[in-house]
Structure formats: C-alpha cells, structure tokens
Design a protein around this motif. Structure first.
Motif, PDB file in Angstrom:
ATOM      1  N   TYR A  17       0.833  -1.202   0.000  1.00 48.39           N
ATOM      2  CA  TYR A  17       0.000   0.000   0.000  1.00 48.39           C
ATOM      3  C   TYR A  17       0.872   1.259   0.000  1.00 48.39           C
ATOM      4  CZ  TYR A  17      -3.891   3.112   1.108  1.00 48.39           C
ATOM      5  OH  TYR A  17      -4.839   4.099   1.068  1.00 48.39           O
ATOM      6  N   LEU A  18       1.917   1.283   0.848  1.00 52.10           N
ATOM      7  CA  LEU A  18       2.779   2.462   0.917  1.00 52.10           C
ATOM      8  C   LEU A  18       3.575   2.646  -0.368  1.00 52.10           C
ATOM      9  CD1 LEU A  18       4.100   2.365   4.593  1.00 52.10           C
ATOM     10  CD2 LEU A  18       2.556   4.038   3.574  1.00 52.10           C
ATOM     11  N   ASN A  39     -13.520  11.806   1.796  1.00 55.34           N
ATOM     12  CA  ASN A  39     -13.471  11.797   0.341  1.00 55.34           C
ATOM     13  C   ASN A  39     -12.324  10.879  -0.093  1.00 55.34           C
ATOM     14  OD1 ASN A  39     -11.191  13.298   0.856  1.00 55.34           O
ATOM     15  ND2 ASN A  39     -11.624  14.872  -0.660  1.00 55.34           N
ATOM     16  N   THR A  40     -12.138  10.727  -1.385  1.00 57.47           N
ATOM     17  CA  THR A  40     -11.167   9.740  -1.889  1.00 57.47           C
ATOM     18  C   THR A  40      -9.763   9.994  -1.372  1.00 57.47           C
ATOM     19  OG1 THR A  40     -12.484   9.475  -3.895  1.00 57.47           O
ATOM     20  CG2 THR A  40     -10.208   8.681  -3.959  1.00 57.47           C
ATOM     21  N   ALA A  44      -7.417   7.927   1.292  1.00 55.13           N
ATOM     22  CA  ALA A  44      -6.074   7.500   0.894  1.00 55.13           C
ATOM     23  C   ALA A  44      -5.044   7.919   1.943  1.00 55.13           C
ATOM     24  CB  ALA A  44      -5.712   8.094  -0.465  1.00 55.13           C
ATOM     25  N   LEU A  45      -5.208   9.148   2.469  1.00 54.40           N
ATOM     26  CA  LEU A  45      -4.295   9.613   3.517  1.00 54.40           C
ATOM     27  C   LEU A  45      -4.419   8.758   4.771  1.00 54.40           C
ATOM     28  CD1 LEU A  45      -2.278  11.654   4.647  1.00 54.40           C
ATOM     29  CD2 LEU A  45      -4.217  13.114   5.283  1.00 54.40           C
ATOM     30  N   LEU A  46      -5.653   8.442   5.162  1.00 56.05           N
ATOM     31  CA  LEU A  46      -5.853   7.584   6.327  1.00 56.05           C
ATOM     32  C   LEU A  46      -5.215   6.211   6.115  1.00 56.05           C
ATOM     33  CD1 LEU A  46      -9.552   8.317   7.405  1.00 56.05           C
ATOM     34  CD2 LEU A  46      -7.462   8.896   8.646  1.00 56.05           C
ATOM     35  N   CYS A  48      -2.633   5.543   4.268  1.00 56.30           N
ATOM     36  CA  CYS A  48      -1.176   5.700   4.401  1.00 56.30           C
ATOM     37  C   CYS A  48      -0.760   5.762   5.871  1.00 56.30           C
ATOM     38  CB  CYS A  48      -0.716   6.960   3.679  1.00 56.30           C
ATOM     39  SG  CYS A  48      -0.806   6.866   1.874  1.00 56.30           S
ATOM     40  N   LEU A  49      -1.536   6.487   6.678  1.00 56.49           N
ATOM     41  CA  LEU A  49      -1.217   6.623   8.098  1.00 56.49           C
ATOM     42  C   LEU A  49      -1.333   5.283   8.810  1.00 56.49           C
ATOM     43  CD1 LEU A  49      -2.996  10.011   8.956  1.00 56.49           C
ATOM     44  CD2 LEU A  49      -0.540   9.608   8.643  1.00 56.49           C
ATOM     45  N   PHE A  50      -2.402   4.532   8.511  1.00 53.90           N
ATOM     46  CA  PHE A  50      -2.567   3.233   9.144  1.00 53.90           C
ATOM     47  C   PHE A  50      -1.480   2.255   8.698  1.00 53.90           C
ATOM     48  CE2 PHE A  50      -7.147   4.468   9.784  1.00 53.90           C
ATOM     49  CZ  PHE A  50      -7.100   4.421  11.166  1.00 53.90           C
ATOM     50  N   ALA A  51      -1.117   2.301   7.431  1.00 53.64           N
ATOM     51  CA  ALA A  51      -0.060   1.422   6.926  1.00 53.64           C
ATOM     52  C   ALA A  51       1.279   1.771   7.570  1.00 53.64           C
ATOM     53  CB  ALA A  51       0.026   1.535   5.406  1.00 53.64           C
ATOM     54  N   MET A  52       1.549   3.073   7.715  1.00 53.58           N
ATOM     55  CA  MET A  52       2.787   3.508   8.357  1.00 53.58           C
ATOM     56  C   MET A  52       2.803   3.076   9.817  1.00 53.58           C
ATOM     57  SD  MET A  52       5.647   5.042   7.666  1.00 53.58           S
ATOM     58  CE  MET A  52       5.291   6.020   6.200  1.00 53.58           C
ATOM     59  N   GLY A  53       1.654   3.209  10.484  1.00 52.59           N
ATOM     60  CA  GLY A  53       1.573   2.785  11.867  1.00 52.59           C
ATOM     61  C   GLY A  53       1.809   1.297  12.031  1.00 52.59           C
TER      62      GLY A  53
END
Length: 268
Positions: A17-18, A39-40, A44-46, A48-53
């Motif tokens: 994903y990242l 929104n889209t 997408a930002l969320l 990225c944040l969850f994947a980074m976490g």
C-alpha cells in the motif's frame, strides 16, 4: 499460528500500500485535494497513516521491532542480577570481591573503583556499594559456592553499542560473561549453577501495558514461564513486578541477554 499469518499479511499489505501510494504521489496521480477524511484523497491519507503505523508502531514485524529496539537501548531500568557459582577449590570471599572489582575496573577502563562498605565481612558475607556503577553488590560464600547479587539502576544499552565510562546493563553483562566467568580458575574448576537477570517494573522506564504479545501468548495474568523462545536451559518468567531471565547451567549469557532484549522490545 493464525495470528502470525495475519501479522505477516498485514505487514505485506502495508508495504504494498505504501509503495503504491508513493508511486501515485510521485506521478501526481494523487493531488491531496482533501475536503474531509471521507473523500477519496482523505481515505487515501488515512490508509497511508494506518499502513505507516502498522510498519513502525505495531511491533508485529521486523521493521517495527528493530525501531523499538533502537528506542529501548537508552531506557533507564532497575535491574537485579543473581549468580551462583560452584567451585571445587577454596577461595576466600576477599579474593572473590577483588576479582569482581578488577573485572569492573578493566571493563569500565577506569583507574580505581571506590567502594562503600554497607556490611562488613561477617560469616563469609558482605555488601558493597559502588557509586560509580550505581549498584549494590552482595557476596555470600559457602564451602563450595559463591552467590553474587547485584542490584542497580542504569541505562539498558545494547551489546557492542555503548560507552565504557557508564555502566550500561549491557556492559555489565559483557563483563560478567567475557571477563568474570572466563577467569581461569572458574573455567577449570567452576560451574555456573544459575544466573538470573531481572528488570523491575518499579523504577524502570518500561510500560507493562502490552507485555503479552504474539511471542509470549495471551494469558489472563502475568505468572507465565516462556518455554518456546530462547536458548536451551533459559526460562523467561513474567510477573506483575518484574521480567526475569533465569539460566540453569548457563553456557551463553550473551545469547540469553539478546533473547531478553528481543522480549523487552515487544513491550510498549
């Protein structure tokens, strides 16, 4: 087993994903026109944040555990070390004290090691405080055994990554393993019956909120002995007050310490 499989899937999905997000950002496919988080671009930002976490904070994969190991290396901990040595030849308690102090002096690369006598030598036992090291050392001798008990507070440290003028716990472990236990008279006629290392909850900069994890297993209390990780003859014992590594007939203290570090690095 299912949890480990799930963790691996989450780890791989997060990486994919990242990487995909980075490619889309570089190619300007994502403009980050965020009106709200639903929104889209906001979703997408969320993502990225969850994947980074998941990669950096979860401690369920190699990357997050490595980062946590770096973070824990300078934590201050309250520790206790107990060593029981059996020796066939007779040695005085003064000889044991001098041997121990000489190894500390050499390991710390200092000229002298002032001692404060807490308890004089009585009945082959005594207690010393070494301010430079920040630890209390008790010696108790019988005909065939010597018991050394060390209580102190200092930085945890990481083996082969520390300063010599500070007694990191890792440096103390190295001194015990590479110097004290390698003394010729110990190697020839001595046996390490038990060695115990404990990190105490009180006085340590470690949180116990997430002490149970996929390596230890889910249990309802803290009284558990870990038998499925680490070297043979090494047990990890967890209680409400401390985490203990106990070695019976210890053959590799440093390997045990590395396993102990890996266990601590899974704790938030």
């Amino acid at each position: 087993m299912k949890k480990k499989s799930f963790d691996m899937i989450m780890f791989l999905v997060s990486i994919v994903y990242l990487i995909g997000a980075i490619i889309l950002i570089v190619t300007q496919k994502i403009k980050w026109d965020i009106v709200n988080l639903f929104n889209t671009d906001g979703l997408a930002l969320l993502g990225c944040l969850f994947a980074m976490g998941e990669l950096l904070l979860s401690k369920r994969n190699a990357i997050s555990k490595y980062i946590n190991q770096k973070l824990i290396s300078n934590k201050v901990v309250q520790y206790r070390i107990g060593i029981v040595l059996e020796l066939t030849e007779e040695r005085t308690i003064e000889s044991w004290i001098n041997t121990f102090e000489n190894e500390l002096i050499e390991g710390l690369q200092i000229d002298e090691l002032p001692r404060k006598i807490i308890t004089e030598i009585i009945n082959d036992s005594c207690k010393m405080y070494y301010e430079i090291c920040g630890c209390m050392v008790e010696f108790y001798k019988t005909d065939k055994t010597i018991n050394i008990r060390i209580n102190g507070k200092g930085k945890y440290g990481k083996l082969h990554s520390r300063r010599n003028d500070i007694l990191y716990l890792s440096l103390l472990i190295e001194i015990i393993n590479n110097k004290l236990l390698q003394e010729e008279f110990i190697r020839k006629s001595g046996t390490v019956r038990t060695m115990e290392l404990a990190v105490l909850k009180k006085g340590s900069q470690l949180s116990y909120e997430n002490i149970f994890n996929n390596e230890v297993g889910k249990v309802e209390n803290y009284n558990v002995i870990v038998n499925d990780i680490g070297e043979k003859d090494i047990q990890f014992i967890l209680t409400d007050d401390e985490i203990v590594m106990k070695m019976v007939k210890a053959t590799s203290v440093i390997n045990g310490f590395n396993d102990f570090t890996n266990l601590l690095c899974t704790i938030e």
